[in-house]
Design a protein around this motif. Structure first.
Motif, PDB file in Angstrom:
ATOM      1  N   ASP A  25       0.817  -0.867  -0.197  1.00 36.62           N
ATOM      2  CA  ASP A  25      -0.071  -0.390   0.104  1.00 36.62           C
ATOM      3  C   ASP A  25       0.695   1.204   0.116  1.00 36.62           C
ATOM      4  O   ASP A  25       0.195   2.380  -0.167  1.00 36.62           O
ATOM      5  CB  ASP A  25      -1.256  -0.057   1.325  1.00 36.62           C
ATOM      6  CG  ASP A  25      -2.210  -1.195   1.083  1.00 36.62           C
ATOM      7  OD1 ASP A  25      -2.319  -1.721  -0.094  1.00 36.62           O
ATOM      8  OD2 ASP A  25      -2.739  -1.349   2.091  1.00 36.62           O
ATOM      9  N   GLN A  26       1.984   1.117   0.549  1.00 42.68           N
ATOM     10  CA  GLN A  26       2.866   2.132   0.500  1.00 42.68           C
ATOM     11  C   GLN A  26       4.043   1.898   0.717  1.00 42.68           C
ATOM     12  O   GLN A  26       4.561   0.393   0.464  1.00 42.68           O
ATOM     13  CB  GLN A  26       2.997   2.893   1.746  1.00 42.68           C
ATOM     14  CG  GLN A  26       3.285   2.259   3.093  1.00 42.68           C
ATOM     15  CD  GLN A  26       2.933   3.214   4.175  1.00 42.68           C
ATOM     16  OE1 GLN A  26       2.722   4.811   4.217  1.00 42.68           O
ATOM     17  NE2 GLN A  26       2.404   2.687   5.444  1.00 42.68           N
ATOM     18  N   LEU A  27       5.349   2.458  -0.213  1.00 42.29           N
ATOM     19  CA  LEU A  27       6.449   1.823  -0.224  1.00 42.29           C
ATOM     20  C   LEU A  27       7.110   2.468   0.750  1.00 42.29           C
ATOM     21  O   LEU A  27       7.319   3.096   1.796  1.00 42.29           O
ATOM     22  CB  LEU A  27       7.619   2.871  -1.624  1.00 42.29           C
ATOM     23  CG  LEU A  27       5.979   2.490  -2.889  1.00 42.29           C
ATOM     24  CD1 LEU A  27       6.601   3.256  -4.287  1.00 42.29           C
ATOM     25  CD2 LEU A  27       5.785   0.980  -3.281  1.00 42.29           C
ATOM     26  N   GLY A  28       9.122   1.910   0.793  1.00 38.62           N
ATOM     27  CA  GLY A  28       9.523   2.137   2.140  1.00 38.62           C
ATOM     28  C   GLY A  28      10.910   2.580   1.734  1.00 38.62           C
ATOM     29  O   GLY A  28      11.505   1.979   0.468  1.00 38.62           O
ATOM     30  N   THR A  29      11.989   3.330   2.892  1.00 37.53           N
ATOM     31  CA  THR A  29      13.014   3.208   2.657  1.00 37.53           C
ATOM     32  C   THR A  29      13.597   3.914   4.239  1.00 37.53           C
ATOM     33  O   THR A  29      13.131   4.137   5.079  1.00 37.53           O
ATOM     34  CB  THR A  29      13.598   4.130   1.134  1.00 37.53           C
ATOM     35  OG1 THR A  29      14.969   3.625   1.523  1.00 37.53           O
ATOM     36  CG2 THR A  29      13.565   5.518   1.975  1.00 37.53           C
ATOM     37  N   LEU A  60       5.874   7.891  -0.152  1.00 42.19           N
ATOM     38  CA  LEU A  60       6.866   6.479   0.276  1.00 42.19           C
ATOM     39  C   LEU A  60       7.384   6.773   1.810  1.00 42.19           C
ATOM     40  O   LEU A  60       6.393   8.553   2.170  1.00 42.19           O
ATOM     41  CB  LEU A  60       8.018   7.596   0.340  1.00 42.19           C
ATOM     42  CG  LEU A  60      10.164   6.809   0.409  1.00 42.19           C
ATOM     43  CD1 LEU A  60       9.894   4.746  -0.043  1.00 42.19           C
ATOM     44  CD2 LEU A  60      10.946   7.637   0.045  1.00 42.19           C
ATOM     45  N   PHE A  61       7.433   5.879   2.575  1.00 41.26           N
ATOM     46  CA  PHE A  61       7.136   5.657   3.993  1.00 41.26           C
ATOM     47  C   PHE A  61       8.518   5.747   4.760  1.00 41.26           C
ATOM     48  O   PHE A  61       9.273   4.245   4.556  1.00 41.26           O
ATOM     49  CB  PHE A  61       6.616   4.763   4.568  1.00 41.26           C
ATOM     50  CG  PHE A  61       6.585   4.722   6.600  1.00 41.26           C
ATOM     51  CD1 PHE A  61       6.051   5.578   7.193  1.00 41.26           C
ATOM     52  CD2 PHE A  61       7.230   3.872   7.146  1.00 41.26           C
ATOM     53  CE1 PHE A  61       5.540   5.516   8.578  1.00 41.26           C
ATOM     54  CE2 PHE A  61       7.299   3.684   7.879  1.00 41.26           C
ATOM     55  CZ  PHE A  61       6.229   4.580   9.062  1.00 41.26           C
ATOM     56  N   PHE A  62       9.461   6.322   5.445  1.00 41.51           N
ATOM     57  CA  PHE A  62      10.616   6.426   5.734  1.00 41.51           C
ATOM     58  C   PHE A  62      10.241   5.448   7.119  1.00 41.51           C
ATOM     59  O   PHE A  62      10.624   5.829   8.551  1.00 41.51           O
ATOM     60  CB  PHE A  62      11.414   7.731   6.369  1.00 41.51           C
ATOM     61  CG  PHE A  62      11.651   8.930   4.579  1.00 41.51           C
ATOM     62  CD1 PHE A  62      12.546   8.363   4.338  1.00 41.51           C
ATOM     63  CD2 PHE A  62      10.587   9.916   4.889  1.00 41.51           C
ATOM     64  CE1 PHE A  62      12.843   9.444   3.301  1.00 41.51           C
ATOM     65  CE2 PHE A  62      11.434  10.587   3.653  1.00 41.51           C
ATOM     66  CZ  PHE A  62      12.256  10.409   2.816  1.00 41.51           C
ATOM     67  N   THR A 106       5.587  17.669   0.211  1.00 38.85           N
ATOM     68  CA  THR A 106       5.491  16.995  -1.287  1.00 38.85           C
ATOM     69  C   THR A 106       4.884  16.249  -1.306  1.00 38.85           C
ATOM     70  O   THR A 106       3.970  15.897  -2.555  1.00 38.85           O
ATOM     71  CB  THR A 106       7.018  15.694  -0.821  1.00 38.85           C
ATOM     72  OG1 THR A 106       6.648  14.953  -0.232  1.00 38.85           O
ATOM     73  CG2 THR A 106       8.247  16.853  -0.587  1.00 38.85           C
ATOM     74  N   GLY A 107       3.897  16.113  -0.254  1.00 41.32           N
ATOM     75  CA  GLY A 107       2.890  15.536  -0.500  1.00 41.32           C
ATOM     76  C   GLY A 107       2.870  13.742  -0.569  1.00 41.32           C
ATOM     77  O   GLY A 107       1.974  12.751  -1.435  1.00 41.32           O
ATOM     78  N   ALA A 108       3.976  13.595  -1.008  1.00 33.33           N
ATOM     79  CA  ALA A 108       4.755  12.012  -1.374  1.00 33.33           C
ATOM     80  C   ALA A 108       4.968  11.290  -0.046  1.00 33.33           C
ATOM     81  O   ALA A 108       5.648   9.960  -0.907  1.00 33.33           O
ATOM     82  CB  ALA A 108       6.127  11.966  -2.381  1.00 33.33           C
ATOM     83  N   VAL A 109       5.099  11.024   0.984  1.00 32.52           N
ATOM     84  CA  VAL A 109       5.533  10.781   1.702  1.00 32.52           C
ATOM     85  C   VAL A 109       4.126  10.723   3.226  1.00 32.52           C
ATOM     86  O   VAL A 109       3.445  11.551   3.170  1.00 32.52           O
ATOM     87  CB  VAL A 109       6.585  11.685   2.963  1.00 32.52           C
ATOM     88  CG1 VAL A 109       7.090  10.616   4.044  1.00 32.52           C
ATOM     89  CG2 VAL A 109       7.846  11.758   1.962  1.00 32.52           C
ATOM     90  N   SER A 110       4.384   9.440   3.486  1.00 32.75           N
ATOM     91  CA  SER A 110       3.155   9.250   4.080  1.00 32.75           C
ATOM     92  C   SER A 110       3.943   9.060   5.940  1.00 32.75           C
ATOM     93  O   SER A 110       2.936   8.904   6.673  1.00 32.75           O
ATOM     94  CB  SER A 110       2.443   7.739   3.774  1.00 32.75           C
ATOM     95  OG  SER A 110       4.206   6.575   3.620  1.00 32.75           O
ATOM     96  N   GLY A 111       4.960   8.872   6.156  1.00 28.39           N
ATOM     97  CA  GLY A 111       5.042   9.213   7.493  1.00 28.39           C
ATOM     98  C   GLY A 111       6.560   9.110   7.057  1.00 28.39           C
ATOM     99  O   GLY A 111       7.321   8.256   6.779  1.00 28.39           O
ATOM    100  N   ILE A 112       7.576   9.231   9.233  1.00 25.17           N
ATOM    101  CA  ILE A 112       8.372   8.961   9.167  1.00 25.17           C
ATOM    102  C   ILE A 112       8.386   8.850  10.436  1.00 25.17           C
ATOM    103  O   ILE A 112       7.995   8.483  11.806  1.00 25.17           O
ATOM    104  CB  ILE A 112       9.341  10.352   9.706  1.00 25.17           C
ATOM    105  CG1 ILE A 112       9.439  11.155   7.836  1.00 25.17           C
ATOM    106  CG2 ILE A 112      10.661  10.083  10.036  1.00 25.17           C
ATOM    107  CD1 ILE A 112       9.452  12.172   7.958  1.00 25.17           C
TER     108      ILE A 112
END
Length: 156
Positions: A25-29, A60-62, A106-112
């Motif tokens: 559902d979300q990408l991570g790095t 993207l989720f950090f 950015t609106g492109a990050v779902s969380g940290i």
């Protein structure tokens, strides 16, 4: 995150995951800004988040993040300080706060997700990465996410 300079590798990685049938559902790095070159790691990774969102329609989720509040020792001497952010408790706070603001913009990050508090022990060698001191007391950076959210809201 050491050698990643643009979205080429992350897009290729997530393309391979999608082709193999893995579609989260979300990408991570992970993001450890002092582990690697002296370039603006925040700008690089926020740019990657935007590119991934455009390509896959997912944020993207950090999943692992930290900026050290002091010098890191061997074997992980990740001490390539980012411009304007010394490896001090204040530098750690400001880096995380500014990352939160940039991520919202950015609106492109779902969380940290900050580095785990259980690694604040000196014996683990990771104490500078934690948002807690070795005695268990929170470092100022623990409030950086809330401060970044408030700063973004006040500016908007």
């Amino acid at each position: 995150d050491i050698a990643v300079q643009d979205a080429t590798f992350p897009i290729a990685f997530w393309e391979a995951m999608h082709q193999a049938g893995y579609r989260p559902d979300q990408l991570g790095t992970s993001l450890y800004p002092t582990n690697g070159d002296a370039g603006d790691r925040r700008a690089v990774f926020l740019g990657i988040a935007g590119a991934l969102q455009r390509r896959f329609g997912k944020r993207l989720f950090f999943a692992e993040f930290s900026y050290p509040s002091g010098l890191m020792g061997p074997p992980f001497a990740w001490n390539t300080t980012q411009a304007g952010y010394p490896q001090t408790p204040d530098g750690q706070f400001r880096y995380l706060r500014d990352l939160v603001i940039g991520a919202i913009e950015t609106g492109a990050v779902s969380g940290i997700r900050p580095w785990g508090p259980d690694y604040c022990l000196a014996s683990a060698g990771w104490a500078p990465m934690s948002l807690f001191r070795e005695d268990g007391i929170a470092k100022p950076a623990l409030g950086a996410i809330e401060d970044g959210l408030r700063a973004f809201a006040a500016a908007g």
